[in-house]
Scaffold this active site. Structure first.
Site, PDB file in Angstrom:
ATOM      1  N   ASP A 108      -6.163  15.231 -34.029  1.00 13.45           N
ATOM      2  CA  ASP A 108      -7.459  14.938 -34.566  1.00 13.45           C
ATOM      3  C   ASP A 108      -7.314  15.520 -35.550  1.00 13.45           C
ATOM      4  OD1 ASP A 108      -7.414  17.763 -34.316  1.00 13.45           O
ATOM      5  OD2 ASP A 108      -8.502  18.302 -33.435  1.00 13.45           O
TER       6      ASP A 108
ATOM      7  N   ASP B 185     -11.620  10.689 -26.230  1.00 13.29           N
ATOM      8  CA  ASP B 185     -10.918  11.817 -25.337  1.00 13.29           C
ATOM      9  C   ASP B 185     -11.961  12.832 -25.562  1.00 13.29           C
ATOM     10  OD1 ASP B 185     -11.605  12.419 -28.220  1.00 13.29           O
ATOM     11  OD2 ASP B 185     -10.867  14.069 -27.635  1.00 13.29           O
TER      12      ASP B 185
ATOM     13  N   CYS C 159     -10.863   9.293  -2.483  1.00 12.48           N
ATOM     14  CA  CYS C 159      -9.703   9.505  -3.888  1.00 12.48           C
ATOM     15  C   CYS C 159      -8.682   9.891  -3.294  1.00 12.48           C
ATOM     16  CB  CYS C 159      -9.776  10.995  -4.789  1.00 12.48           C
ATOM     17  SG  CYS C 159      -9.378  11.276  -5.979  1.00 12.48           S
TER      18      CYS C 159
ATOM     19  N   CYS D 167      -5.800  11.028  -4.953  1.00 10.41           N
ATOM     20  CA  CYS D 167      -5.152  11.327  -5.539  1.00 10.41           C
ATOM     21  C   CYS D 167      -3.762  12.029  -4.550  1.00 10.41           C
ATOM     22  CB  CYS D 167      -5.910  12.448  -6.677  1.00 10.41           C
ATOM     23  SG  CYS D 167      -6.379  14.016  -6.212  1.00 10.41           S
TER      24      CYS D 167
ATOM     25  N   CYS E  13      -6.067  15.538  -3.210  1.00 13.05           N
ATOM     26  CA  CYS E  13      -6.894  14.967  -2.063  1.00 13.05           C
ATOM     27  C   CYS E  13      -5.768  14.600  -0.926  1.00 13.05           C
ATOM     28  CB  CYS E  13      -7.857  13.505  -2.203  1.00 13.05           C
ATOM     29  SG  CYS E  13      -9.694  14.309  -3.491  1.00 13.05           S
TER      30      CYS E  13
ATOM     31  N   HIS F 206      -7.041  16.389  -9.397  1.00 19.36           N
ATOM     32  CA  HIS F 206      -7.700  15.558  -9.472  1.00 19.36           C
ATOM     33  C   HIS F 206      -9.311  15.210 -10.444  1.00 19.36           C
ATOM     34  CE1 HIS F 206     -11.092  13.776  -6.631  1.00 19.36           C
ATOM     35  NE2 HIS F 206     -12.117  14.113  -8.417  1.00 19.36           N
TER      36      HIS F 206
END
Lengths: 370, 370
Positions: free
Chosen positions: A93, A266, A304, A306, A309, A335
């Site tokens: 940015d 973002d 989930c 991931c 999880c 996660h």
């Protein structure tokens, strides 16, 4: 120009589209969410972990890196990619948002902004040229024009003034000396005033930016108003350039933003709420640090797959967060970043399959925002 | 007995030895260093990361887990291994050390210790039986007898009293109800008094513990005194059982401990100094958060091949620690745990090759302790 963009598919029933954003550090599939690495690190994660979750491009903050460790130091290190060991594309940015929102005392002139460091109170002067110089030292793939983001609510008069200045500053940024492969995005401002958004977008569209950001949204206004501004603004932007909605990352806004033709997003939200013990699920946010989950031996999100999880329970993660253990916020961060990047994968697949509207409708059958 | 130990090789020129410690969750090669997971997590690391660095067994703290999240909750979760997703062996301490060192108010009787929680000041009562009950709920592979660790310096009278009580408590621990596969280690006390160490060791050696710990060292005494106590105490312990020097983990003490016949070590030092921005090197400790390293683009340790040293510079790690970024202490922790576990690998290799004395001498040619 080292940064280029190709729209590869357009949805027939919405403004959603698929694209490829090409940079010197790799190709990014859009619509894309960029995890935020404010201080040259996506909080709690290694670069490999970000990549394993599917992160293709990250954002880092010019203001923060300018103050610590300093852009010259990062230049000495061989640029931001080398410094932080991130091999993929980086967007920086401009520092504008932080200069205007973090600094306790600031003085705006046509030339630039005097502000004080939020760390030690030291005085600094940022101009469009300075922002470009810093971003050149950082060596990001995509630099952002130095803009003034108006808070919500703001008067029409102040919003217009800030927007016009942002347009003049954008031209000065274009004239600045970025590095060889760096692209520059302009930023549309204009607050919640449709006609000001029109003026801003039309003015910027005259210049050959690598992409166009929509700034000044998700600053406290109702979501319907944000969607209204998107509906109005996106069609004014060059259709062959990427469109980036800055600072937006809640799941519902990502779905709605894509529907309106946004290619890039973002937000610190996934990492920030993770640090506070909250996680995304398909039904909305879950505050796993709450006592209710002390003896809950199910995963954060049963749907989930991931790492967090697959291997850990709510009870364990709550214990870690409750006792201040770093692994707790590592797991909630993994996660949340997985959740968002997986959402974007699903969205891209839905566009590819021509069922984005259906996907959106299904999504909102279960999802309730916090 | 589910925990067993075999000495597989003895060094000819020192008391160093190689062994295999067998538990229900795997075999551990000794001499071994056990990373500490105080609150059911080795600070900042996933279990996979600990294993990738060569960690074979970890230590966790009964006192901390009893208070948060509670041993009953961990039992409900299926025991500590399940709760924290650590598939290898776990040793739990007895809570004794923390009860005696962390509690602001404590009252010791023959029955046990009344202490206050360091978290909320609530009053609790620990007895040898209670410690065993808690450790049974945690389901560790090796439980420790509930002992009283005397600080340094302590009077001979108080040290003798605490040591005798520790011996009586050890017998009560033996009579307690541990789980099926759990082994129990006795703890030798006696402070810096050789004859008290003798009495303690001889008394405990009469019972069939799975192993013998030397407690009450590294509590502030000069290192020479610690080595003197080890020289005196280790030969009094059953040679067919593992010998565990509690709370010791600085590189020089590990080398010297192994030379004196110690098989097991644990210490928070590698993870604790990592959190404060210090790392081990072959020349001693390096405080990477110091300003001197701001522009140092070399790795933490040029001789090291850990993940942190392969990919990151001192300048970057200093920046992360300086800005409070979690990745900074993740990297210093990875480096320190790698350093210690790699040291232990080298030590085992040196014993196997019959050159432990040479290894020790080489080690001290470069190493200077903080």
């Amino acid at each position: 120009m080292a940064v280029s963009f190709t729209v590869t598919q357009k949805d027939k029933h919405s403004h959603a589209r698929l694209g490829l954003l090409k940079t010197g550090h790799g190709i990014v599939r859009t619509p894309v969410f960029m995890p935020v690495g404010t201080q040259a690190t996506v909080k709690t994660m290694t670069p490999e972990e970000v990549q394993e979750l599917g992160g293709e491009i990250i954002l880092s903050n010019t203001y923060h890196l300018y103050l610590r460790p300093g852009h010259k130091l990062i230049q000495e290190a061989g640029g931001l990619h080398h410094f932080m060991n991130w091999p993929g594309p980086i967007l920086t940015d401009s520092g504008g948002f932080q200069v205007f929102s973090l600094g306790p005392l600031r003085k705006i002139t046509e030339e630039g902004v005097v502000f004080r460091s939020h760390i030690d109170g030291s005085e600094h002067f940022f101009t469009p040229e300075k922002s470009i110089e810093v971003q050149a030292c950082l060596g990001s793939d995509i630099a952002m024009a130095f803009d003034e983001c108006t808070p919500y609510p703001s008067s029409r008069e102040y919003t217009a003034e800030a927007m016009e200045r942002t347009t003049r500053w954008a031209q000065r940024c274009l004239a600045g000396s970025l590095g060889e492969g760096q692209g520059l995005f302009g930023i549309v401002q204009g607050g919640m005033f449709a006609d000001l958004r029109t003026r801003s977008a039309r003015a910027l569209a005259q210049f050959d930016f690598s992409g166009y950001a929509i700034g000044g949204l998700s600053v406290g206004e109702p979501k319907d108003l944000m969607y209204e501004m998107l509906d109005h603004t996106v069609p004014l932007l060059p259709s062959d350039k990427p469109r980036y909605l800055m600072g937006v990352g809640s799941p519902d806004c990502l779905v709605e933003g894509v529907m309106r033709g946004v290619d890039m997003f973002d937000c610190v939200l996934p990492t920030r709420i993770a640090r506070h013990g909250s996680v995304f699920t398909r039904r909305g946010r879950l505050v796993v640090r709450n006592a209710a989950y002390a003896r809950d031996f199910s995963p954060l999100d049963a749907d989930c797959d991931c790492y967090a999880c697959r291997h850990y329970t709510r009870a364990y993660i709550r214990h870690l967060i409750n006792t201040g253990e770093v692994l707790g916020i590592r797991l909630t961060t993994i996660h949340n970043i997985h959740f968002i990047l997986n959402l974007m994968r699903e969205i891209r697949q839905a566009i590819q399959d021509g069922r984005m509207v259906e996907y959106r409708n299904d999504f909102f059958k279960t999802y309730q925002d916090a």
